[in-house]
Design an enzyme around this catalytic site. Structure first.
Site, mmCIF file in Angstrom:
data_model
loop_
_atom_site.group_PDB
_atom_site.id
_atom_site.type_symbol
_atom_site.label_atom_id
_atom_site.label_comp_id
_atom_site.label_asym_id
_atom_site.label_seq_id
_atom_site.Cartn_x
_atom_site.Cartn_y
_atom_site.Cartn_z
ATOM 1 N N ASP A 64 0.614 -1.157 0.219
ATOM 2 C CA ASP A 64 -0.398 -0.307 -0.720
ATOM 3 C C ASP A 64 0.795 1.308 0.002
ATOM 4 O O ASP A 64 0.511 2.529 -0.789
ATOM 5 C CB ASP A 64 -1.023 -0.007 1.595
ATOM 6 C CG ASP A 64 -1.512 -1.206 0.778
ATOM 7 O OD1 ASP A 64 -2.440 -1.315 -0.217
ATOM 8 O OD2 ASP A 64 -2.385 -1.144 2.473
ATOM 9 N N ARG B 247 0.516 5.521 16.449
ATOM 10 C CA ARG B 247 0.288 6.290 15.719
ATOM 11 C C ARG B 247 0.387 7.541 16.009
ATOM 12 O O ARG B 247 0.516 8.138 15.426
ATOM 13 C CB ARG B 247 -1.873 6.032 15.661
ATOM 14 C CG ARG B 247 -2.112 4.853 14.871
ATOM 15 C CD ARG B 247 -0.712 4.194 14.455
ATOM 16 N NE ARG B 247 -1.478 2.978 13.795
ATOM 17 C CZ ARG B 247 -0.225 2.241 12.715
ATOM 18 N NH1 ARG B 247 0.778 1.990 13.086
ATOM 19 N NH2 ARG B 247 -1.081 0.922 12.290
ATOM 20 N N ASP C 279 -7.166 3.627 12.544
ATOM 21 C CA ASP C 279 -5.364 4.530 12.132
ATOM 22 C C ASP C 279 -5.816 5.361 11.494
ATOM 23 O O ASP C 279 -5.143 6.661 11.856
ATOM 24 C CB ASP C 279 -5.195 3.501 11.461
ATOM 25 C CG ASP C 279 -4.089 2.015 12.728
ATOM 26 O OD1 ASP C 279 -5.092 2.890 13.487
ATOM 27 O OD2 ASP C 279 -4.134 1.388 11.946
ATOM 28 N N SER D 15 -4.252 -8.816 7.969
ATOM 29 C CA SER D 15 -3.731 -8.104 7.971
ATOM 30 C C SER D 15 -3.091 -7.574 9.169
ATOM 31 O O SER D 15 -3.720 -7.618 10.869
ATOM 32 C CB SER D 15 -5.007 -7.128 7.866
ATOM 33 O OG SER D 15 -4.338 -5.314 8.099
#
Length: 444
Positions: free
Chosen positions: A17, A98, A127, A179
């Site tokens: 990605d 994050r 996220d 994932s």
């Protein structure tokens, strides 16, 4: 003169990605890309290799930042003080990393004079909110780009085809159906067969924890020594907090402890089946709570439970840099001032049990707690205490009985139970009685 392009800072992982994001931002947005790779303790084959991949994909520059010490001392430490468990189940693996990554993205944007910051999150996950909320609170003037939300590459094969067309390196190995996001605190696993909430998680999703069935047949005891709420010693050996986390991940994982299989309520409104491995983190939270049980005054401990949930929810929702979370942190700091002592844990076949705790600041008084001959508790004080404790409800009960009002212990309508009908019916009009009965039927 060459065209002077605007710059964008991209949170880069080295996966498909974000590798596509580099080229997409160049082709579709005509931007120069600065990639930022953060080491927060995740599994990787070498961050220098990730950097070279970013440069080969077209990045103007790639910054590799070791964030592990900061992650442990400024982020995980606050999570431990709050015993952070979203919905009382999830110890905030991804939600904790994050905001730290976002801080470095904003710092890089300032350093390189970038107008934009970008991430590779989808439009359905949490996220994206965490990145964008953190970036906005750190610098409201930065514009945020989210290529994965915008492009028309809807499947992994479409992404791979697009990558090959644009000269982006794509692994030839079979892609995992899962994932996975991981850091020092643990691993978050979703997708694949896990999307069926009835299906048992396959054994191959776990890498940090052994199968409890195959774990050692002998239990292992671990003593954690805390000062001001943070562990600094394990089995008598002094370590940094980062070192304690690493050591406990290994010990707890070896004994198969730290697996979570849950249905999670995402911020975006979707229920999602999530699996986690947090061996060291869950063990630390359990030990930390046991020490708080010993040291914190009752009313503080009870009030802190609600504050812990508020803290976890705020962080889960991307509010790390918010004034609410900052204010709760101040409360948490106050509760940790005298949180020093040692907790003994027992690991065995997928379990972690607190089997001992001690502290110079312990509020446990043997003379008050014992039922033996050394008992120093004043039993005669109990009668007056109970009279005052129940005075309000005693007054209420006497009034309702006198008036014949409906209550749990009798039926005023049928005159059943220990009471006879009182004045309750006489002061209630027929019309009002019908309304009351209808309301009571709804509430029953």
């Amino acid at each position: 003169m060459a065209e002077q392009k605007e710059k964008v800072v991209l949170a880069y992982s080295g996966g498909l990605d974000t590798s596509c994001c580099i080229k997409w931002l160049q082709v579709e947005n005509n931007l120069d890309v600065i990639a930022v790779v953060g080491d927060v303790g995740q599994e990787h084959e070498g961050l220098e290799k990730v950097k070279q991949k970013a440069l080969k994909s077209g990045a103007l520059e790639c910054l590799v930042v070791d964030m592990r010490d900061t992650f442990a001392n400024e982020y995980l430490a606050k999570a431990l003080a709050a015993n952070a468990m979203y919905e009382n189940k999830y110890p905030l693996v991804s939600a904790l990393s994050r905001p730290l990554i976002s801080k470095h993205l904003v710092d890089a944007a300032h350093k390189f004079g970038a107008k934009y910051v970008a991430h590779g999150c989808t439009g359905k996950g949490n996220d994206q909110v965490r990145f964008e909320a953190s970036i906005t609170m750190l610098d409201p003037n930065i514009e945020i780009l989210a290529p994965v939300r915008e492009w028309d590459l809807h499947t992994r094969p479409e992404e791979i085809d697009w990558a090959l067309e644009h000269g982006i390196e794509v692994p030839v190995t079979k892609a995992s159906p899962y994932s996975i996001d991981d850091n020092l605190w643990g691993r978050a696993i979703e997708c694949g067969t896990l999307e069926d909430p009835w299906a048992e998680p396959p054994a191959d999703i776990y890498t940090m924890t052994a199968d409890p069935v195959e774990a050692p047949d002998q239990p292992e005891y671990v003593e954690l020594t805390f000062a001001r709420g943070l562990p600094y010693m394990i089995n008598g050996n002094q370590k940094s907090f980062l070192g304690v986390v690493y050591a406990l991940n290994e010990i707890a994982g070896k004994h198969g402890y730290g697996r979570i299989d849950m249905i999670e309520n995402r911020l975006v409104g979707v229920k999602s089946r999530e699996c986690y491995e947090v061996p060291g983190g869950l063990a630390l939270i359990q030990a930390h709570k046991a020490l708080e049980d010993l040291v914190l005054e009752r009313e503080v401990l009870h009030y802190k439970l609600g504050m812990e949930q508020a803290w976890a929810t705020a962080v889960y929702n991307g509010q790390w840099f918010s004034p609410l979370k900052e204010a709760i942190d101040s409360f948490m700091v106050s509760t940790q001032r005298c949180l020093s002592g040692t907790v003994k844990l027992k690991f065995y076949k997928g379990s972690c049990t607190v089997v001992g705790r001690k502290s110079a600041y312990s509020l446990y008084d043997y003379a008050l707690a014992t039922y033996d001959k050394d008992d120093a508790f004043d039993h005669t004080a109990a009668k007056g205490f109970i009279q005052l404790q129940t005075l309000s409800t005693k007054t209420w009960a006497a009034n309702r009985r006198q008036e014949g009002a409906p209550a749990e212990l009798f039926d005023a309508e049928k005159q059943a139970g220990p009471l006879t009908k009182g004045k309750y019916e006489g002061v209630t009009s027929i019309g009002a009685k019908a309304v009351i009965e209808e309301a009571e039927a709804v509430l029953a």
